[in-house]
Design an enzyme around this catalytic site. Structure first.
Site, PDB file in Angstrom:
ATOM      1  N   LYS A  39       2.505  -1.381  13.974  1.00 54.87           N
ATOM      2  CA  LYS A  39       1.330  -0.380  13.813  1.00 54.87           C
ATOM      3  C   LYS A  39       1.098  -0.294  12.519  1.00 54.87           C
ATOM      4  CE  LYS A  39       3.889   3.905  14.222  1.00 54.87           C
ATOM      5  NZ  LYS A  39       3.557   5.234  13.452  1.00 54.87           N
ATOM      6  N   ARG A 135       4.402  16.480  19.232  1.00 53.70           N
ATOM      7  CA  ARG A 135       3.217  15.753  18.937  1.00 53.70           C
ATOM      8  C   ARG A 135       2.503  15.217  20.346  1.00 53.70           C
ATOM      9  NH1 ARG A 135       3.887  10.892  14.846  1.00 53.70           N
ATOM     10  NH2 ARG A 135       4.848   9.939  16.714  1.00 53.70           N
ATOM     11  N   HIS A 165      10.531  11.148  21.169  1.00 51.67           N
ATOM     12  CA  HIS A 165      10.623  10.638  19.703  1.00 51.67           C
ATOM     13  C   HIS A 165      11.414  11.780  18.881  1.00 51.67           C
ATOM     14  CE1 HIS A 165       9.391   8.401  16.295  1.00 51.67           C
ATOM     15  NE2 HIS A 165       8.496   9.319  15.751  1.00 51.67           N
ATOM     16  N   ARG A 218      13.048   1.826  18.869  1.00 50.18           N
ATOM     17  CA  ARG A 218      11.509   1.327  18.393  1.00 50.18           C
ATOM     18  C   ARG A 218      11.842   1.449  16.849  1.00 50.18           C
ATOM     19  NH1 ARG A 218      11.000   5.515  21.706  1.00 50.18           N
ATOM     20  NH2 ARG A 218      10.654   7.145  19.757  1.00 50.18           N
ATOM     21  N   TYR A 264     -12.804   5.962 -16.983  1.00 49.23           N
ATOM     22  CA  TYR A 264     -13.865   6.958 -16.674  1.00 49.23           C
ATOM     23  C   TYR A 264     -13.434   8.208 -17.288  1.00 49.23           C
ATOM     24  CZ  TYR A 264     -15.874   3.618 -13.451  1.00 49.23           C
ATOM     25  OH  TYR A 264     -16.589   2.593 -13.015  1.00 49.23           O
ATOM     26  N   CYS A 310      -9.555   2.953 -11.342  1.00 52.55           N
ATOM     27  CA  CYS A 310     -10.818   2.763 -10.773  1.00 52.55           C
ATOM     28  C   CYS A 310     -10.859   2.258  -9.516  1.00 52.55           C
ATOM     29  CB  CYS A 310     -11.422   1.796 -11.934  1.00 52.55           C
ATOM     30  SG  CYS A 310     -11.407   2.175 -13.519  1.00 52.55           S
ATOM     31  N   MET A 311     -11.808   1.998  -9.259  1.00 51.39           N
ATOM     32  CA  MET A 311     -11.983   1.669  -7.731  1.00 51.39           C
ATOM     33  C   MET A 311     -11.369   0.054  -7.554  1.00 51.39           C
ATOM     34  SD  MET A 311     -15.162   0.960  -5.230  1.00 51.39           S
ATOM     35  CE  MET A 311     -15.671   2.617  -5.452  1.00 51.39           C
ATOM     36  N   ASP A 312     -11.321  -0.756  -8.585  1.00 50.18           N
ATOM     37  CA  ASP A 312     -11.170  -2.220  -8.493  1.00 50.18           C
ATOM     38  C   ASP A 312     -10.251  -2.479  -9.518  1.00 50.18           C
ATOM     39  OD1 ASP A 312     -14.360  -2.239  -7.917  1.00 50.18           O
ATOM     40  OD2 ASP A 312     -13.134  -2.397  -6.335  1.00 50.18           O
TER      41      ASP A 312
END
Ligand SMILES: Cc1ncc(COP(=O)(O)O)c(CNc2conc2O)c1O
Length: 381
Positions: A39, A135, A165, A218, A264, A310-312
């Protein structure tokens, strides 16, 4: 040919994935089914290559969180049984049945609603029992009995499994998990006919607990070579190999004069003349802003992330001038130093599960098998 055009990439060692599965298999009772938990993009490692490697290494099932993940695997040609561990809509019961996708069920009403959407294909269900995780799962035995009674009368619904679980299998104190184990056995006694597949353990339970009462496990985090938690590292019965490493390259190297600023908010001021490198990775890659202050490996030298991420992109301070294009190790080993996902998690006050999952699709994944790069996955092309 799947390639990428930014010098940041994740490398997944499929031999490590297979090694970790064999390490688990060596611990389990003969014929225990290993469900590879893939997952969340295989915990950030990449659904398709991990699923293929896991099945090749002896895992017989795949497990995901949501139906869409299972449908995605089917679309990409996986025919192994897949269990959806989370909730699915009753209306999607027919869709799941048509694809041989197993659904987790935790209420009799869900089955009654789902029945309306079944026509020809049998829906295989695993009844989940909440023994203390709080859960998903049946919380009372009457509900379970009701569900079994309704489903067993119906030829289009097959109760294939029952599971629970553990909330604390990765903790040294076994008390709560033992209580969950006992409660699970009590619930299993409710069945008129015990389902063929009975499972409880995640990675920690699979390695540290007695699973002889069950016939499947699992396997998630430790398939990726990660120890479930530091508290039980010393108890793990078999060594594991981390599968993921991550690299980038210096795209600019410059000398900053004392007093000059970085990033920034101009929050970072060079305390003296310093060599600074810019890296093409940022929070949109999952390299979150909290990573400021973390040390990466510039070549073989530790280098601190300075100024705001920063973002990138982000910036590091170098110990001395280095060549543009030099490789920077973000997760991995260099000579006798290493950076682990655990280190990133610790820096961010979280766990390696989250740090791995946060690595976004924008980072290309290279897959190594038998020592050579066999596949590059760049979701942008
Ligand atoms: C129901 C269930 N089974 C097995 C696993 C695999 O556990 P492992 O990765 O420790 O082996 C998970 C992981 N679920 C989560 C892992 O982190 N947060 C979760 O909800 C799970 O939710």
């Amino acid at each position: 040919k799947n390639e990428f055009h930014r010098d940041t990439w994740i490398e997944v060692d499929l031999d490590a994935i297979q090694y970790n599965i064999s390490q688990l298999a060596g611990q389990l009772k003969q014929d225990t089914v290993i469900m590879a938990v893939v997952k969340a993009n295989a915990y950030g490692h990449g659904y398709l290559e991990v699923a293929e490697a896991a099945l090749e290494a002896g895992a017989e099932w795949l497990a995901v969180a949501f139906l869409d993940e299972a449908l995605f695997l089917r679309k990409h040609g996986f025919t192994a049984p897949i269990l959806v561990l989370g909730a699915a809509r009753p209306d999607d019961a027919g869709l799941a049945a048509a694809h041989g996708i197993r659904l987790t069920v935790f209420s009799a009403d869900w089955i009654r609603s789902a029945r309306e959407f079944l026509e020809a294909d049998v829906l295989h269900i695993h009844l989940k029992i909440d023994t203390g995780m709080g859960r998903l799962g049946f919380t009372d035995q009457n509900g379970l009995a009701d569900a079994e009674a309704f489903a067993s009368d119906d030829s289009l619904i097959n109760i294939e499994g029952a599971f629970t679980h553990f909330a604390t299998a990765d903790e040294p104190d076994r008390t709560y998990a033992d209580q969950q184990h006992e409660r699970f056995l009590e619930f299993l006694d409710v069945f008129q006919q015990k389902p063929p597949m009975i499972h409880a353990s995640n990675s920690a339970g699979a390695f540290l607990r007695d699973n002889s009462a069950f016939n499947a496990v699992r396997f998630g985090i430790s398939m990726y070579g990660l120890v479930p938690s530091g508290d039980i590292r010393h108890e793990m019965p078999a060594p594991l190999k981390p599968a993921l490493s991550m690299y980038t390259k210096m795209v600019q190297v410059k000398k900053l004069k004392q007093g000059e600023k970085v990033s920034y908010g101009a929050t970072y001021t060079a305390g003296q003349d310093e060599w600074i490198a810019t890296l093409p990775i940022g929070y949109a890659d999952g390299w979150i802003r909290q990573m400021q202050g973390f040390e990466v490996l510039a070549g073989e030298h530790r280098a601190e992330i300075i100024g705001r991420v920063c973002m990138d992109q982000c910036m590091i301070r170098l110990p001395f001038e280095m060549q543009e294009g030099s490789v920077v190790t973000l997760v991995g080993e260099v000579l006798n130093d290493r950076i682990l996902l655990d280190d990133i998690a610790a820096h961010n006050g979280t766990i390696h599960y989250e740090s791995a999952c946060l690595l976004t699709a924008r980072v290309p994944r290279m897959y190594r098998k038998n020592g050579v790069i066999k596949k590059v996955f760049n979701h942008l092309n």
